[in-house]
Design a protein around this motif. Structure first.
Motif, short mmCIF file in Angstrom:
data_model
loop_
_atom_site.label_atom_id
_atom_site.label_comp_id
_atom_site.label_asym_id
_atom_site.label_seq_id
_atom_site.Cartn_x
_atom_site.Cartn_y
_atom_site.Cartn_z
N PHE A 57 28.90 6.90 -1.11
CA PHE A 57 30.38 6.85 -0.37
C PHE A 57 30.08 5.34 -1.15
CE2 PHE A 57 30.70 10.51 2.49
CZ PHE A 57 31.27 11.32 2.26
N GLY A 58 31.91 4.94 -1.20
CA GLY A 58 31.95 4.53 -2.37
C GLY A 58 33.87 3.99 -1.80
N LEU A 59 34.27 2.80 -1.78
CA LEU A 59 35.05 2.38 -1.27
C LEU A 59 36.09 1.31 -2.39
CD1 LEU A 59 34.98 1.42 2.15
CD2 LEU A 59 35.87 3.38 1.06
N GLU A 60 37.32 1.70 -3.13
CA GLU A 60 37.95 1.00 -3.47
C GLU A 60 39.74 0.45 -2.80
OE1 GLU A 60 39.27 -0.89 -7.44
OE2 GLU A 60 37.51 -0.13 -6.83
N ILE A 61 39.55 -0.56 -3.22
CA ILE A 61 41.01 -1.25 -2.66
C ILE A 61 41.99 -0.43 -3.08
CG2 ILE A 61 41.98 -3.43 -2.42
CD1 ILE A 61 39.63 -2.96 -0.90
N ALA A 62 42.55 0.27 -2.39
CA ALA A 62 43.93 0.92 -2.95
C ALA A 62 44.93 -0.19 -3.25
CB ALA A 62 44.63 1.71 -1.62
N GLY A 63 45.93 0.27 -4.61
CA GLY A 63 46.58 0.03 -5.08
C GLY A 63 47.87 0.12 -4.31
N PRO A 116 45.04 -8.75 -4.05
CA PRO A 116 46.46 -8.32 -3.50
C PRO A 116 46.36 -7.34 -2.43
CG PRO A 116 45.24 -7.46 -5.51
CD PRO A 116 44.82 -8.00 -5.03
N LEU A 117 45.30 -7.57 -1.58
CA LEU A 117 44.90 -6.68 -0.26
C LEU A 117 45.67 -7.38 0.93
CD1 LEU A 117 44.34 -4.08 1.97
CD2 LEU A 117 42.09 -4.98 1.93
N ILE A 118 44.49 -8.38 0.71
CA ILE A 118 45.10 -10.00 1.32
C ILE A 118 46.88 -10.35 1.50
CG2 ILE A 118 44.42 -12.84 1.45
CD1 ILE A 118 41.79 -11.72 0.81
N ARG A 119 47.09 -10.57 0.39
CA ARG A 119 48.90 -10.43 0.12
C ARG A 119 48.82 -9.77 0.48
NH1 ARG A 119 48.63 -12.56 -6.20
NH2 ARG A 119 47.81 -14.28 -6.06
N ARG A 120 49.20 -8.41 0.76
CA ARG A 120 49.69 -7.31 1.41
C ARG A 120 49.67 -7.83 2.94
NH1 ARG A 120 46.88 -2.05 -0.13
NH2 ARG A 120 47.12 -2.77 -1.58
N ILE A 121 48.15 -8.05 3.48
CA ILE A 121 47.94 -7.97 4.77
C ILE A 121 49.39 -9.66 5.21
CG2 ILE A 121 46.06 -8.69 6.74
CD1 ILE A 121 44.84 -7.37 5.14
N ARG A 122 49.07 -10.04 4.45
CA ARG A 122 50.16 -11.39 4.86
C ARG A 122 51.50 -11.70 5.02
NH1 ARG A 122 48.54 -14.76 1.08
NH2 ARG A 122 46.52 -15.77 2.53
N ARG A 123 51.96 -10.55 4.02
CA ARG A 123 53.43 -10.29 3.84
C ARG A 123 54.00 -9.19 5.08
NH1 ARG A 123 52.96 -9.21 -1.88
NH2 ARG A 123 52.03 -7.20 -1.36
N ARG A 124 52.85 -8.22 5.61
CA ARG A 124 52.76 -7.44 6.26
C ARG A 124 52.81 -8.49 8.36
NH1 ARG A 124 48.18 -3.26 7.43
NH2 ARG A 124 48.68 -3.32 5.09
N ARG A 125 52.18 -9.12 8.62
CA ARG A 125 52.15 -9.82 9.64
C ARG A 125 53.60 -11.00 9.51
NH1 ARG A 125 47.92 -14.47 10.08
NH2 ARG A 125 48.42 -15.01 8.40
N PHE A 126 54.35 -11.21 8.34
CA PHE A 126 54.87 -11.93 8.16
C PHE A 126 55.96 -11.08 8.69
CE2 PHE A 126 59.17 -13.12 5.82
CZ PHE A 126 59.12 -14.41 6.20
N LEU A 127 56.24 -9.69 8.27
CA LEU A 127 57.46 -8.87 8.62
C LEU A 127 57.17 -7.80 10.08
CD1 LEU A 127 57.46 -6.63 5.34
CD2 LEU A 127 58.85 -8.37 5.83
N LEU A 128 56.28 -8.57 10.87
CA LEU A 128 55.92 -7.90 12.10
C LEU A 128 56.49 -9.10 12.85
CD1 LEU A 128 52.45 -6.60 12.11
CD2 LEU A 128 54.73 -5.70 12.98
N VAL A 129 56.31 -10.37 12.66
CA VAL A 129 57.01 -11.46 13.69
C VAL A 129 58.74 -11.02 12.94
CG1 VAL A 129 56.90 -13.99 13.70
CG2 VAL A 129 55.26 -13.47 13.17
#
Length: 413
Positions: A57-63, A116-129
């Motif tokens: 199996f192989g994993l590719e970061i989702a766009g 891009p994934l790290i940026r996405r998680i950072r934005r998600r955390r900000f939105l949670l706050v």
């Protein structure tokens, strides 16, 4: 009708950000005859089939905008078949060809896909706050505009306050902390790949995070129900004089029994003649005696009202008294603001602002005189002795100072 195929659900035993570990686990499942169909951040669903050793199996970061058809076709030509998508995280590919090249042969190039994934998680955390601030906006505004109410809330409703704090902490642990931990791991992985070091399988969890989070969430959901039941049982309606064991002064005592008094029974006052309890303040009495009085010196409405609190400690009483004193000092201003919405507002006149009064035997005493429209004057005493705090209101009585003396004589020394 074709019967719907039953899938096998398994809890993922590795951290979701452990790409190498997740790939290895999915391959192990295929070797056991469980072939991946759907994948979430907590569980995976498999279709039963023939064991297929050697599957990779192989994993590719989702766009952000969905899967790239051209890249998907290129992976297909290399022997990799698209299986499923873990929303906002991975595209999952599978191959049975031993000669199929890995999805990523250059760690440095793979590290660039994590940005891009790290940026996405950072934005998600900000939105949670932001979401948290929005949900508690009324409470936060009240704390910002009336910070003195916090003391009353903590002392008089300790269980509810602690419940909110536990729920808030639980929410932070179950929502913010995993995302923060995940982002740290992603950053560490990105640095490792940028240094040219391929990913290695991590350590498997003995207790999967989903299990602990589900258990914690169940406890957090049960906590408000338990506290609500306990709080409801802590409010007790006082049946009559036989339960008026707290310090108080009746209208009969205020008029020395020499007046014709017809007592009111206000049905709309939800806290009329009640005793409430909390962890820091086990005795909270709200008592109100009002009625029409006819005597030689006065004829009209008269009121004697008592809010009496006995806390467990002196510091809790001091904190409560400070909160009540600040609230009383701001009462005229708050009252006038609330009256602005009415066409014919009630006029509040402050005949004497709240000020300290020295009286032997009391740790603190404050006194103010207020009048609403043309009603009789309200004489309000706010005091503390040790772990006892009280608010005494007298209106239409012949001698409010005598009422205070009668009341203080009932306090514990």
């Amino acid at each position: 009708m074709k019967q719907r195929e039953k899938l096998v659900r398994k809890i993922i035993p590795v951290e979701i950000y452990d790409m190498a570990g997740l790939e290895r686990w999915l391959a192990d499942m295929a070797a056991r005859g469980l072939h991946l169909v759907k994948l979430s951040s907590e569980t995976a669903r498999f279709r039963r089939g023939e064991p297929t050793p050697g599957v990779r199996f192989g994993l590719e970061i989702a766009g952000f905008y969905g899967i790239d058809p051209e890249r998907n076709a290129a992976y297909g030509e290399a022997g990799w078949t698209y299986v499923t998508t873990l929303s906002n995280l991975y595209y999952v590919y599978r191959t049975e060809r031993a000669d199929a090249p890995p999805l990523h042969t250059d760690p440095v190039t793979q590290s660039e896909t994590l940005t891009p994934l790290i940026r996405r998680i950072r934005r998600r955390r900000f939105l949670l706050v932001l979401w948290l601030l929005f949900c508690f906006r009324k409470t936060l505004v009240k704390i910002a505009t009336q910070p003195w109410m916090l003391g009353q809330y903590v002392v008089l409703e300790t269980e509810i306050f602690l419940t909110l704090m536990i729920l808030l902490a639980g929410w932070a642990i179950l929502s913010l902390l995993p995302q923060t931990n995940m982002m740290k791991r992603w950053k560490r992985m990105r640095r490792q790949l940028a240094d040219g070091v391929p990913l290695k399988e991590g350590r498997r969890n003995r207790v999967p995070w989903v299990v602990t989070s589900w258990c914690a969430a169940a406890l957090l959901l049960a906590l408000p129900i338990l506290v609500g039941v306990v709080s409801a049982q802590s409010v007790h309606k006082l049946s009559g004089p036989e339960e008026w064991t707290f310090p108080h002064v009746t209208l009969e005592q205020a008029f020395h029994g020499e007046a014709d008094i017809t007592l009111d029974t206000p049905q709309m006052m939800t806290r009329y003649n009640t005793r409430t309890a909390s962890l820091l303040c086990p005795e909270q009495y709200d008592w109100w005696s009002s009625g029409e009085v006819r005597s030689d010196g006065y004829s009209g409405n008269a009121i004697v009202a008592v809010d009496f609190y006995r806390t467990r400690t002196d510091w809790a009483a001091e904190w409560l008294f400070s909160s009540l004193r600040t609230e009383e000092a701001h009462e005229p201003e708050q009252f006038r603001k609330n009256q602005e919405q009415f066409i014919h507002p009630t006029v509040l006149t402050v005949h004497q602002p709240l000020q300290a009064v020295a009286l032997p035997g009391l740790d603190s005493l404050e006194y103010t005189i207020l009048q609403y429209d043309d009603d009789p004057l309200n004489h309000i005493y706010l005091g503390r002795r040790g772990n006892q705090v009280f608010r005494l209101l007298c209106r239409g009585v012949p001698d409010q100072a005598e009422c205070l003396e009668l009341f203080l004589a009932q306090l514990d020394p």
